[in-house]
Enzyme design. Structure first.
Site, PDB file in Angstrom:
ATOM      1  CE1 TYR A   1      -4.120   1.611   0.100  1.00 32.19           C
ATOM      2  CE2 TYR A   1      -3.346   2.618   2.241  1.00 32.19           C
ATOM      3  CZ  TYR A   1      -4.515   2.532   0.852  1.00 32.19           C
ATOM      4  OH  TYR A   1      -5.208   3.187   1.225  1.00 32.19           O
TER       5      TYR A   1
ATOM      6  CE  LYS B   1     -19.512 -19.752 -17.527  1.00 33.74           C
ATOM      7  NZ  LYS B   1     -20.144 -19.289 -18.776  1.00 33.74           N
TER       8      LYS B   1
END
Lengths: 396, 396
Positions: free
Chosen positions: B46, B101
């Site tokens: 970060y 999926k």
């Protein structure tokens, strides 16, 4: 020497960060929670079994958030218009920051989050696009969207969506600033109703800080943008700073009203008790600190280069100095707020982030430092119990 | 008894599937690839390090897909208008399929994917919304969007975005059907230019099958919707079936042209070599199969209840029967295609799914069954090498 050393360290960190991002091709991955290694497992995770899960949501027998990962997840959405201190670099270039927040949410609070980079910077299109993808998520974290568009986008989405919407650059910063001030006042022994506060910077963070401090009960607030002190005649009916109108009317009518009739930072800082900078590097001089009231409190939050270096502020007589940086004492760090905040929101099912909630979170964070000292007015994000304390405050 | 048994099993699978989805509160989670357990690690994942990654993307020094997870990921996007056989249940209720999926993409091909459920079913709004979130992703998988809107949505996005867009309900099905037919013809010893094919069902899958078989070189194709055989006068200039105009002009001009002047399935099926059903349960009778040419080939793909049960089709003389179900031989399963397809697309950086690519993938899948038999014309998705073979075909 101090500056050269810092630059050297930064170059080092930058190189290593790029190398690590390249190595992993990003910072996170999708991990399956249900196996699909044979037809039997596939029939449960996918067709035909999954059809029953869809039907159960449609009929209301289960709520989507009981059975779908993304409904318990946070969308971290940017248009790339105000990324860190880098400015308008575009949404795709902002994705590494969004993925960083996703990693922090997961590692600190166990919350799943997904970045969304937008191809538009038009206010109406952003609002419509976010509303159109909202059924996917449980909460919306707006990120690095420039002022003043961020105000309307957040307000409209909060009103029009039945889910929490939170612009971290505004409210995350404001909450941690308030938490730090609560403890700073304990050390210097001053009262929220009488201290004179100067807020330098009238962007997204400056606005949220002003509103939150006003709501908490701070009375004498002088806000400056790059052109000087804001007052009613400058902000009301003027378009670009219109969102400041209401709060400036309130704060300028409070206490020492003369403080809204002056113009420069140099004038405003004289005899002030607290300086909060969300502006630009090196704007505050040692002489200005010397002109403040006794036991000055300095929050110099420009990042990575603050409005004044802590060493210089202390030379000028500052009792307490906070910055946005982890390598100085008292880091004002949004990451103290957003992991616990979203955990609390998702677990409680609350659909709005309210002013009362933000005040409660600030107080909860402040209370975690049991005996504040000038070097420790605020917890570290690595201290135990932060996330749970913030989540509890959200739920309360 | 067969039907009772199947119903019992289905009830069982449905209950267990709902219970498992509840247990995990979804099917996947976000997993961090970079640790953030102290300030040093946080500075790399970060701020401040991440700023260098953003700048490197902005300057073009690195591509986003080299350093950002989501740019190597697939968006699985639905408006919930045609979910499985459940119809227009809305996008939120469709999310369990999208997440299924995502799990398959990850487990079979190592590809990250994220579901997106849309709040709109308006064609223009869907196109605009997807374009607005496109910078987030590496590829778009449209899913369970009803015809005829799905045709325009896919075509416009393919033209207007510089990234692959694939509507699986159309092309995934068509590719596996073609792969199965290639091997079926080897068994019955017939030629693609002379066989008479009846395609019953003119929705999303029926359209893509007709186009792909025509492109492969099948000449005699008769397509029916619920009102009967399609021909030029019925589809050209009529709005709702307009997208069939071009392919019907081509197929009806091919070979035995009289087959476009008849009207009913009963007439069309007489002396046909191949039946492909993407329509509704129990539409094909034993008598119809008996009226076909010698060695009939039946693809009865309505799911979970096919146009004719395999046992009945065989009684009618069918040589080869395929369905969409895993509990019968020859499952026509989209999951043979999409994991390898997206792997190939993302790895190669190709920005379009072309007709040639779809033909190559079908041939690659067919070639994996080295000695086709009536019970094995198509690989199982659990067979080794499927994903890599498909990915190679995409890249070729």
């Amino acid at each position: 020497m101090q500056i050269c050393y810092t630059l050297y360290i930064m170059t080092d960190i930058n190189k290593e960060s790029v190398a690590l991002h390249k190595k992993h091709r990003g910072k996170f991955e999708i991990k399956s929670l249900m196996p699909v290694s044979n037809n039997e497992e596939l029939a449960l995770a996918y067709t035909p079994g999954v059809g029953a899960v869809c039907s159960a949501i449609e009929s209301g027998e289960v709520k989507a958030k009981e059975v779908v990962t993304s409904k318990n997840s946070v969308a971290i959405i940017t248009d790339g218009s105000a990324v860190l201190g880098l400015g308008n670099i575009g949404a795709e270039a902002g994705l590494p920051v969004m993925e960083g927040k996703a990693v922090i949410l997961k590692e600190f609070a166990g919350i799943n989050a997904y970045p969304i980079a937008l191809a538009t910077q038009d206010t109406e299109e952003i609002i419509k696009t976010i509303k159109n993808i909202a059924p996917t998520f449980g909460a919306i974290n707006l990120e690095d969207i420039s002022a003043p568009r961020c105000f309307e986008i957040e307000q409209r989405l909060s009103e029009e969506l039945d889910m929490p919407v939170f612009h971290d650059d505004q409210h995350g910063t404001a909450i941690v600033v308030l938490a730090g001030l609560i403890n700073a006042l304990k050390i210097v022994g001053k009262d929220k109703e009488s201290v004179k506060i100067v807020i330098n910077g009238a962007g997204a963070a400056g606005h949220a800080i002003t509103e939150l401090l006003n709501a908490y009960g701070f009375k004498v607030l002088t806000v400056l943008d790059s052109k000087g002190v804001l007052n009613e005649s400058k902000v009301c009916g003027t378009g670009n700073k219109e969102h400041f109108c209401e709060v400036i009317k309130s704060t300028c009518a409070n206490g020492d009203t003369g403080r809204c009739d002056i113009s420069t930072l140099e004038e405003a800082i004289k005899s002030a008790d607290i300086f909060i900078g969300v502006s630009a590097p090196n704007i505050l001089t040692k002489e200005m600190v010397q002109s403040m009231s006794d036991e000055p409190v300095i929050f110099a939050l420009a990042n990575p280069n603050p409005e004044i270096l802590p060493s210089l502020a202390h030379e000028g007589g500052a009792t307490i100095v906070a910055t946005g940086r982890s390598d100085f004492a008292n880091q004002i760090n949004n990451a103290l707020v957003f992991p616990g905040l979203f955990k609390g929101l998702l677990e409680s099912g609350k659909s709005k982030v309210t002013m009362q909630m933000k005040l409660s979170v600030a107080e909860a964070i402040a209370s975690l430092v049991q005996s504040p000292t000038p070097e420790k007015i605020i917890p570290s994000m690595f201290d135990d119990g932060i996330v749970d304390a913030v989540a509890r405050a959200v739920k309360s």
